[in-house]
Design a protein around this motif. Structure first.
Motif, PDB file in Angstrom:
ATOM      1  N   ILE A  41       1.048  -1.438  -0.107  1.00  0.00           N
ATOM      2  CA  ILE A  41       0.078   0.292  -0.160  1.00  0.00           C
ATOM      3  C   ILE A  41       0.991   0.969  -0.281  1.00  0.00           C
ATOM      4  CG2 ILE A  41      -1.762  -1.470   1.233  1.00  0.00           C
ATOM      5  CD1 ILE A  41      -1.077   0.867   3.402  1.00  0.00           C
ATOM      6  N   VAL A  42       2.392   1.221  -0.181  1.00  0.00           N
ATOM      7  CA  VAL A  42       3.158   2.320   0.622  1.00  0.00           C
ATOM      8  C   VAL A  42       3.617   2.999  -1.453  1.00  0.00           C
ATOM      9  CG1 VAL A  42       5.266   3.153   0.350  1.00  0.00           C
ATOM     10  CG2 VAL A  42       4.258   1.740   2.250  1.00  0.00           C
ATOM     11  N   PRO A  43       3.435   4.271  -1.587  1.00  0.00           N
ATOM     12  CA  PRO A  43       3.595   5.497  -2.538  1.00  0.00           C
ATOM     13  C   PRO A  43       5.141   4.544  -3.247  1.00  0.00           C
ATOM     14  CG  PRO A  43       2.377   6.144  -1.434  1.00  0.00           C
ATOM     15  CD  PRO A  43       2.427   4.864  -0.396  1.00  0.00           C
ATOM     16  N   SER A  44       4.801   4.469  -4.783  1.00  0.00           N
ATOM     17  CA  SER A  44       6.291   4.131  -5.511  1.00  0.00           C
ATOM     18  C   SER A  44       7.250   5.844  -5.455  1.00  0.00           C
ATOM     19  CB  SER A  44       6.133   3.684  -6.526  1.00  0.00           C
ATOM     20  OG  SER A  44       5.644   4.720  -7.679  1.00  0.00           O
ATOM     21  N   ASN A  87      13.875   6.688   3.058  1.00  0.00           N
ATOM     22  CA  ASN A  87      14.068   6.323   4.947  1.00  0.00           C
ATOM     23  C   ASN A  87      13.436   7.092   5.650  1.00  0.00           C
ATOM     24  OD1 ASN A  87      13.512   9.270   4.520  1.00  0.00           O
ATOM     25  ND2 ASN A  87      15.591   9.786   5.893  1.00  0.00           N
ATOM     26  N   ALA A  88      11.663   6.994   5.001  1.00  0.00           N
ATOM     27  CA  ALA A  88      10.532   6.911   5.547  1.00  0.00           C
ATOM     28  C   ALA A  88      10.137   5.263   6.165  1.00  0.00           C
ATOM     29  CB  ALA A  88       9.519   7.859   4.859  1.00  0.00           C
ATOM     30  N   ASP A 139       8.427   7.172  11.353  1.00  0.00           N
ATOM     31  CA  ASP A 139       9.873   7.701  11.578  1.00  0.00           C
ATOM     32  C   ASP A 139      10.472   8.444  10.646  1.00  0.00           C
ATOM     33  OD1 ASP A 139      11.792   8.669  13.079  1.00  0.00           O
ATOM     34  OD2 ASP A 139      12.130   6.759  13.680  1.00  0.00           O
ATOM     35  N   GLY A 140      11.617   8.932   9.635  1.00  0.00           N
ATOM     36  CA  GLY A 140      11.917   9.511   9.354  1.00  0.00           C
ATOM     37  C   GLY A 140      11.226  10.637   8.161  1.00  0.00           C
ATOM     38  N   GLU A 141      11.819  11.112   7.377  1.00  0.00           N
ATOM     39  CA  GLU A 141      11.297  11.212   6.622  1.00  0.00           C
ATOM     40  C   GLU A 141       9.972  11.893   6.026  1.00  0.00           C
ATOM     41  OE1 GLU A 141      12.389  14.206   1.939  1.00  0.00           O
ATOM     42  OE2 GLU A 141      13.424  12.006   2.840  1.00  0.00           O
ATOM     43  N   ASN A 142       9.184  13.285   6.246  1.00  0.00           N
ATOM     44  CA  ASN A 142       8.251  13.308   5.978  1.00  0.00           C
ATOM     45  C   ASN A 142       7.750  13.497   4.779  1.00  0.00           C
ATOM     46  OD1 ASN A 142       6.879  13.092   8.520  1.00  0.00           O
ATOM     47  ND2 ASN A 142       7.565  15.118   9.156  1.00  0.00           N
ATOM     48  N   ASP A 143       6.549  12.694   4.305  1.00  0.00           N
ATOM     49  CA  ASP A 143       5.968  13.574   2.718  1.00  0.00           C
ATOM     50  C   ASP A 143       5.603  14.546   2.791  1.00  0.00           C
ATOM     51  OD1 ASP A 143       5.119  12.931   0.281  1.00  0.00           O
ATOM     52  OD2 ASP A 143       5.382  11.156   0.119  1.00  0.00           O
ATOM     53  N   PRO A 144       5.578  15.421   1.811  1.00  0.00           N
ATOM     54  CA  PRO A 144       5.560  16.500   2.275  1.00  0.00           C
ATOM     55  C   PRO A 144       3.651  16.502   1.705  1.00  0.00           C
ATOM     56  CG  PRO A 144       7.240  16.912   0.161  1.00  0.00           C
ATOM     57  CD  PRO A 144       7.223  15.281   0.730  1.00  0.00           C
ATOM     58  N   ARG A 145       3.296  15.294   0.960  1.00  0.00           N
ATOM     59  CA  ARG A 145       2.350  15.511   0.907  1.00  0.00           C
ATOM     60  C   ARG A 145       0.998  15.456   1.450  1.00  0.00           C
ATOM     61  NH1 ARG A 145       3.083  11.448  -4.804  1.00  0.00           N
ATOM     62  NH2 ARG A 145       4.788  10.858  -2.371  1.00  0.00           N
ATOM     63  N   GLY A 146       1.910  14.646   2.907  1.00  0.00           N
ATOM     64  CA  GLY A 146       1.483  14.074   4.016  1.00  0.00           C
ATOM     65  C   GLY A 146       1.170  12.389   3.671  1.00  0.00           C
ATOM     66  N   ASP A 147       0.219  11.451   4.721  1.00  0.00           N
ATOM     67  CA  ASP A 147      -0.169  10.045   4.459  1.00  0.00           C
ATOM     68  C   ASP A 147      -0.750  10.342   3.579  1.00  0.00           C
ATOM     69  OD1 ASP A 147       1.649  10.243   6.594  1.00  0.00           O
ATOM     70  OD2 ASP A 147       0.156   9.059   7.685  1.00  0.00           O
TER      71      ASP A 147
END
Length: 352
Positions: free
Chosen positions: A231-234, A239-240, A262-270
């Motif tokens: 379910i993780v976006p490609s 490092n998230a 944890d790790g780097e946030n995706d600027p688009r959010g979850d």
């Protein structure tokens, strides 16, 4: 126009109410009800009189299950009983009127009875203890009634437990009648069933699987997967750290939340990953929220979806058409919450 009340629970000592106006797309704070600590999971049902009964699990060492009446968006505590264990993370009302509570911290579950109005609870002796894996702990995470069974995904034991009624004079007694064993370390967290296919969202591997439910037996069998997808976006940050959380069904589509840990946030959010019943990816909806623990449907045909950030970002309401989600309202100041329910508060018949 329809006004919906959204009730949100989490790790505080209150349940917060928001008003969602479908005509103006306004999502506004409406008040809060002081409660026992940590009402982390909320679910609602209608009693025989058509009134809302709100169930809440208070996720504490000495856990409790509570019922609340909805008085125009203001909640009133009606009853509370022990959950029978430590850290209740989920409850599910059954068609019989009973309520199943799963205790994540102590590896057991309780089946509580309710009065005909759904509000008054009776703590029974029907506590089901789940088998811990060798060297590990049992962590039951939810319960789902399906036909004559109650299915319980156990994140710690990597197992879906199958509960059934005992063949005894006590017809309200439940026990383990079988199990489906999933891959070690996958961490089955939440499940749905559609057309006899069991879909399981795995927290630790961030995967969604499909398997056909075998006939009810008293045996333990290995999962026979029909499909297994991430379910993780490609393009998620390398490092998230992610952890799958919630799984919703609006046939034939499945909606899975993918929370940042944890790790780097995706600027688009979850993101919310959307699949069809064959596990074909329909796309990812990026929410601007961080750590989506809770999502819930509401309205006719599940046309509205509310998602909450347990860390930040507030609350978002989407309009659903098939497998598509369109953002219609956002409240960025909404307190970090872990679960929500949507209640039809009032209808303006002239504009409905």
């Amino acid at each position: 126009m329809v006004n919906f009340t959204i009730l949100a629970g989490g790790y505080s000592s209150s349940i917060v109410s928001y008003l969602f106006n479908t005509n103006t797309s306004a999502l506004t704070y409406a008040g809060e009800t002081q409660t026992a600590p940590n009402p982390s999971w909320l679910i609602t049902t209608k009693n025989a009189l058509g009134r809302d009964v709100i169930y809440a699990t208070h996720e504490n060492e000495n856990g409790t299950l509570a019922t609340y009446a909805n008085l125009g968006g203001v909640l009133s505590l009606v009853d509370s009983v022990s959950s029978g264990g430590n850290g209740p993370v989920h409850c599910a009302p059954l068609t019989s009127g009973d309520v199943v509570v799963t205790n994540y911290g102590s590896g057991n579950g309780l089946v509580a009875s309710t009065a005909h109005d759904g509000y008054d609870l009776t703590q029974t002796s029907n506590v089901v203890t789940f088998t811990a894996p060798e060297g590990g702990l049992s962590h039951p995470h939810m319960a789902l009634e399906y036909n004559s069974e109650v299915l319980v995904p156990d994140l710690g034991a990597d197992t879906i437990w199958r509960l059934g009624k005992d063949n005894s004079s006590n017809s309200s007694s439940w026990s383990i009648h079988g199990a489906l064993v999933h891959d070690k370390g996958s961490g089955p967290r939440h499940i749905v069933v559609y057309e006899d296919i069991l879909y399981t969202l795995h927290e630790l591997t961030n995967t969604l699987t499909a398997e056909r439910l075998p006939n009810v037996t008293t045996s333990t069998t290995a999962s026979q997967l029909l499909g297994n997808v991430t379910i993780v976006p490609s393009d998620t940050p390398a490092n998230a750290t992610r952890a799958a959380a919630e799984l919703l069904l609006a046939p034939p589509f499945l909606f899975a939340s993918n929370r940042h840990i944890d790790g780097e946030n995706d600027p688009r959010g979850d993101s919310i990953a959307v699949f069809d019943q064959f596990l074909n990816l329909q796309g990812h909806v990026f929410t601007g929220l961080q750590n989506i623990r809770g999502m819930q449907f509401g309205g006719n045909n599940n046309e509205w979806l509310v998602a909450l950030g347990a860390v930040s970002g507030g609350m978002v309401v989407y309009h659903r058409e098939g497998g598509s989600l369109t953002e219609v309202a956002r409240n960025g100041s909404a307190i970090a919450r872990t679960s929500a329910v949507i209640i039809n508060a009032a209808t303006n018949l002239r504009n409905a």
